[in-house]
Motif scaffolding. Structure first.
Motif, PDB file in Angstrom:
ATOM      1  N   ILE A   1       0.843  -1.204   0.000  1.00  0.00           N
ATOM      2  CA  ILE A   1       0.000   0.000   0.000  1.00  0.00           C
ATOM      3  C   ILE A   1       0.870   1.242   0.000  1.00  0.00           C
ATOM      4  CG2 ILE A   1      -1.771   1.292   1.254  1.00  0.00           C
ATOM      5  CD1 ILE A   1      -2.675  -1.322   2.520  1.00  0.00           C
ATOM      6  N   ASP A   2       0.493   2.215  -0.821  1.00  0.00           N
ATOM      7  CA  ASP A   2       1.192   3.505  -0.809  1.00  0.00           C
ATOM      8  C   ASP A   2       0.229   4.595  -1.258  1.00  0.00           C
ATOM      9  OD1 ASP A   2       4.417   4.332  -0.753  1.00  0.00           O
ATOM     10  OD2 ASP A   2       3.112   5.766  -1.763  1.00  0.00           O
ATOM     11  N   ALA A   3       0.377   5.774  -0.664  1.00  0.00           N
ATOM     12  CA  ALA A   3      -0.487   6.901  -1.022  1.00  0.00           C
ATOM     13  C   ALA A   3      -0.162   7.459  -2.402  1.00  0.00           C
ATOM     14  CB  ALA A   3      -0.368   7.999   0.032  1.00  0.00           C
ATOM     15  N   GLU A   4       1.075   7.231  -2.867  1.00  0.00           N
ATOM     16  CA  GLU A   4       1.457   7.687  -4.199  1.00  0.00           C
ATOM     17  C   GLU A   4       0.875   6.747  -5.258  1.00  0.00           C
ATOM     18  OE1 GLU A   4       3.163  10.438  -4.915  1.00  0.00           O
ATOM     19  OE2 GLU A   4       3.345  10.979  -2.798  1.00  0.00           O
ATOM     20  N   ASP A   5       0.758   7.263  -6.477  1.00  0.00           N
ATOM     21  CA  ASP A   5       0.202   6.459  -7.568  1.00  0.00           C
ATOM     22  C   ASP A   5       1.207   5.464  -8.137  1.00  0.00           C
ATOM     23  OD1 ASP A   5      -2.282   7.697  -7.445  1.00  0.00           O
ATOM     24  OD2 ASP A   5      -1.662   9.319  -8.769  1.00  0.00           O
ATOM     25  N   ARG A   6       2.484   5.621  -7.782  1.00  0.00           N
ATOM     26  CA  ARG A   6       3.521   4.725  -8.301  1.00  0.00           C
ATOM     27  C   ARG A   6       4.395   4.258  -7.161  1.00  0.00           C
ATOM     28  NH1 ARG A   6       7.454   6.666 -11.010  1.00  0.00           N
ATOM     29  NH2 ARG A   6       7.265   8.876 -10.514  1.00  0.00           N
ATOM     30  N   ILE A   7       4.979   3.058  -7.312  1.00  0.00           N
ATOM     31  CA  ILE A   7       5.994   2.613  -6.364  1.00  0.00           C
ATOM     32  C   ILE A   7       7.305   3.347  -6.665  1.00  0.00           C
ATOM     33  CG2 ILE A   7       4.896   0.353  -6.200  1.00  0.00           C
ATOM     34  CD1 ILE A   7       7.293  -0.754  -7.820  1.00  0.00           C
ATOM     35  N   LEU A   8       8.182   3.414  -5.685  1.00  0.00           N
ATOM     36  CA  LEU A   8       9.533   3.972  -5.863  1.00  0.00           C
ATOM     37  C   LEU A   8       9.502   5.328  -6.573  1.00  0.00           C
ATOM     38  CD1 LEU A   8      11.269   0.653  -7.037  1.00  0.00           C
ATOM     39  CD2 LEU A   8      11.352   1.654  -4.746  1.00  0.00           C
ATOM     40  N   SER A   9       8.480   6.125  -6.311  1.00  0.00           N
ATOM     41  CA  SER A   9       8.278   7.364  -7.061  1.00  0.00           C
ATOM     42  C   SER A   9       9.353   8.415  -6.806  1.00  0.00           C
ATOM     43  CB  SER A   9       6.904   7.957  -6.739  1.00  0.00           C
ATOM     44  OG  SER A   9       6.754   8.193  -5.337  1.00  0.00           O
ATOM     45  N   LYS A  10      10.065   8.310  -5.668  1.00  0.00           N
ATOM     46  CA  LYS A  10      11.143   9.263  -5.386  1.00  0.00           C
ATOM     47  C   LYS A  10      12.416   8.934  -6.156  1.00  0.00           C
ATOM     48  CE  LYS A  10       9.723  10.478  -0.675  1.00  0.00           C
ATOM     49  NZ  LYS A  10      10.140  10.473   0.760  1.00  0.00           N
ATOM     50  N   TYR A  11      12.506   7.707  -6.670  1.00  0.00           N
ATOM     51  CA  TYR A  11      13.759   7.244  -7.244  1.00  0.00           C
ATOM     52  C   TYR A  11      13.717   7.037  -8.751  1.00  0.00           C
ATOM     53  CZ  TYR A  11      14.230   6.068  -2.300  1.00  0.00           C
ATOM     54  OH  TYR A  11      14.242   6.120  -0.935  1.00  0.00           O
ATOM     55  N   LEU A  12      12.528   6.739  -9.282  1.00  0.00           N
ATOM     56  CA  LEU A  12      12.431   6.353 -10.685  1.00  0.00           C
ATOM     57  C   LEU A  12      11.233   7.008 -11.351  1.00  0.00           C
ATOM     58  CD1 LEU A  12      12.956   2.524 -10.107  1.00  0.00           C
ATOM     59  CD2 LEU A  12      14.675   4.080 -11.048  1.00  0.00           C
ATOM     60  N   ASP A  13      11.354   7.248 -12.654  1.00  0.00           N
ATOM     61  CA  ASP A  13      10.241   7.765 -13.441  1.00  0.00           C
ATOM     62  C   ASP A  13       9.319   6.622 -13.849  1.00  0.00           C
ATOM     63  OD1 ASP A  13      10.589  10.606 -13.588  1.00  0.00           O
ATOM     64  OD2 ASP A  13      12.358  10.285 -14.847  1.00  0.00           O
ATOM     65  N   ALA A  14       8.165   6.989 -14.431  1.00  0.00           N
ATOM     66  CA  ALA A  14       7.112   6.014 -14.724  1.00  0.00           C
ATOM     67  C   ALA A  14       7.546   4.927 -15.703  1.00  0.00           C
ATOM     68  CB  ALA A  14       5.879   6.741 -15.260  1.00  0.00           C
ATOM     69  N   GLU A  15       8.455   5.239 -16.634  1.00  0.00           N
ATOM     70  CA  GLU A  15       8.900   4.232 -17.592  1.00  0.00           C
ATOM     71  C   GLU A  15       9.460   3.000 -16.878  1.00  0.00           C
ATOM     72  OE1 GLU A  15      10.060   8.218 -19.605  1.00  0.00           O
ATOM     73  OE2 GLU A  15       9.847   7.407 -17.581  1.00  0.00           O
TER      74      GLU A  15
END
Length: 451
Positions: A176-190
């Motif tokens: 579970i995460d409040a952000e729409d993506r995992i690892l959003s601080k480290y990686l872009d959506a690609e």
């Protein structure tokens, strides 16, 4: 010289060992509230997953080793107050309750960080755990043996590594995460899109863009995690939503960021004379933005701790700042990043562009030639490199260390295009993929008319 050190994990251990070696005449006293030192918390998922069988390998020092260097290590002692002006501190023995007062000529603050614990309803229920130190890891392993449904809250590095470890151990896992993506601080959506697909393929439930609202259960034990969009069964919950610096002892005595991270100069000095700090309790100078930022990483900590010792008597070796370089392996994917993502650059108000390279890492005539995904982010106006991300089934993560050096030295994309990299068919192509990224960002040259 009387040196007091508060805290003994990554930064503390590096500072203590180097101080003892550089200044053998120094009287060094270390205060550590835990019953162990120098635990590599980045190895928790490997330990939980069973890849690391002997946890002693996750410790790189001990009180006995420090004692051999002449260091007085006071284990299970918590520092309760510090007066930087009077150069005194108070500490309490957590086993006996005895209190003591000590003095120092130099103070090294390496108090680290602690997991953020939101005040959710039901947070006090049994089997809701943290993941930070050695004792946490042992509790997680013990509780996970009997658990069927495990929920991890927080999709950063630790959270993602833990869900993989639990899944490999045959558990039903939800992330579970409040952000729409995992690892959003480290990686872009690609990149995160592909990693999320991999987690799905392995049966992991992803509850992204959902905020935990409460925990429920029966007989004092957690049974469900409730979010603003759903409810998930849980025999065991691991909280991994981030860290905050442990700096309450020095509030009002040294300069800090808004979140409490201590600001140090390039020689690890705080704003108060003879008080030094390093590691997760500190802000670091972040080269992509040229500003201080809070980036708790073991690599930053050991560098800063070593520099504290080098600069304890006089400013000698300057800190070069950081790019926040990091890596992770999820199933068969080798992933690493440095500096800013394209998303982070835009969020910071930087007009950035990026080059995305997807190519086979070595010639197609070789027996195998796995593809590599490389993205390099740069500032549009100056063309200065801001960050990069890489992903491949082959371990090519060391290439990100090369980009880290490029960022640290302020290099531009056209310089990356023509850097001298070797070619050998076992390893790469005549144009290394790093060169190719630089070439992909070269501006178009207008065609000149011939006379």
């Amino acid at each position: 010289m009387k040196v007091a050190v508060i805290g003994c994990t990554h930064a503390g251990t590096a500072a203590i060992v180097n101080t003892a070696k550089l200044y053998p005449e120094a009287e060094i006293t270390v205060y550590e509230r835990n019953d162990n030192i120098s635990f590599l918390s980045c190895g928790i998922a490997l330990y939980v997953g069973g890849m690391v069988k002997d946890p002693q390998g996750l410790f790189y020092s001990s009180p006995a080793q420090l004692a051999e260097l002449g260091v007085n290590t006071k284990m299970r002692h918590e520092v309760t107050a510090v007066d930087t002006a009077a150069k005194t501190l108070k500490a309490r023995n957590l086993e006996t309750g005895e209190e003591l007062t000590d003095t120092f000529d130099k103070l090294i603050v390496t108090t680290g960080s602690w997991p953020i614990i939101p005040k959710f309803e039901g947070i006090e229920l049994e089997n809701i755990l943290l993941s930070k130190n050695f004792n946490h890891s042992n509790t997680i392993i013990e509780k996970a043996e009997q658990a069927k449904n495990i929920v991890v809250v927080g999709a950063g590095y630790i959270g993602v590594e833990l869900v993989e470890a639990f899944q490999l151990n045959g558990k039903q896992v939800t992330l579970i995460d409040a952000e729409d993506r995992i690892l959003s601080k480290y990686l872009d959506a690609e990149y995160t899109d592909k990693i999320e697909a991999s987690l799905h393929e392995h049966g992991i439930t992803l509850a992204l863009g959902e905020k935990v609202t409460k925990f429920t259960g029966e007989h004092g034990k957690v049974g469900q995690v409730v979010t603003d969009r759903g409810q998930y069964d849980a025999d065991l919950v691991i909280m991994c939503i981030g860290f905050r610096p442990n700096t309450d002892l020095l509030k009002g005595q040294v300069d800090m960021l808004a979140n409490g991270a201590i600001i140090v100069d390039e020689y690890m000095r705080t704003s108060t004379p003879d008080v030094y700090a390093a590691g997760d309790s500190c802000a670091v100078f972040y080269n992509p933005t040229k500003k201080h930022a809070y980036i708790p990483l073991a690599t930053n900590a050991v560098r800063m701790g070593t520099l504290v010792a080098r600069n304890l008597v006089a400013p000698t070796v300057r800190y070069m700042g950081t790019q926040g370089t990091s890596g992770i392996k999820i199933y068969e994917d080798n992933i690493a990043g440095t500096g800013m993502t394209e998303t982070a650059a835009k969020d910071a108000g930087i007009e950035a562009e990026a080059v995305m390279i997807t190519d086979n890492y070595r010639p197609e005539f070789m027996p195998t030639h796995e593809p590599v995904m490389l993205k390099v982010v740069y500032e549009k106006e100056t063309r200065r490199i801001l960050g990069a991300q890489i992903m491949s089934k082959v371990d090519l993560t060391q290439s990100i260390n090369t980009i880290s050096v490029c960022i640290q030295n302020g290099m531009k994309m056209e310089e990356l295009a023509f850097v001298d990299f070797f070619f050998q068919p076992h390893y790469n192509k005549p144009w290394n993929f790093l060169n190719s990224a630089g070439l992909g960002a070269l501006p178009e040259v207008p065609v000149r008319e011939t006379v």
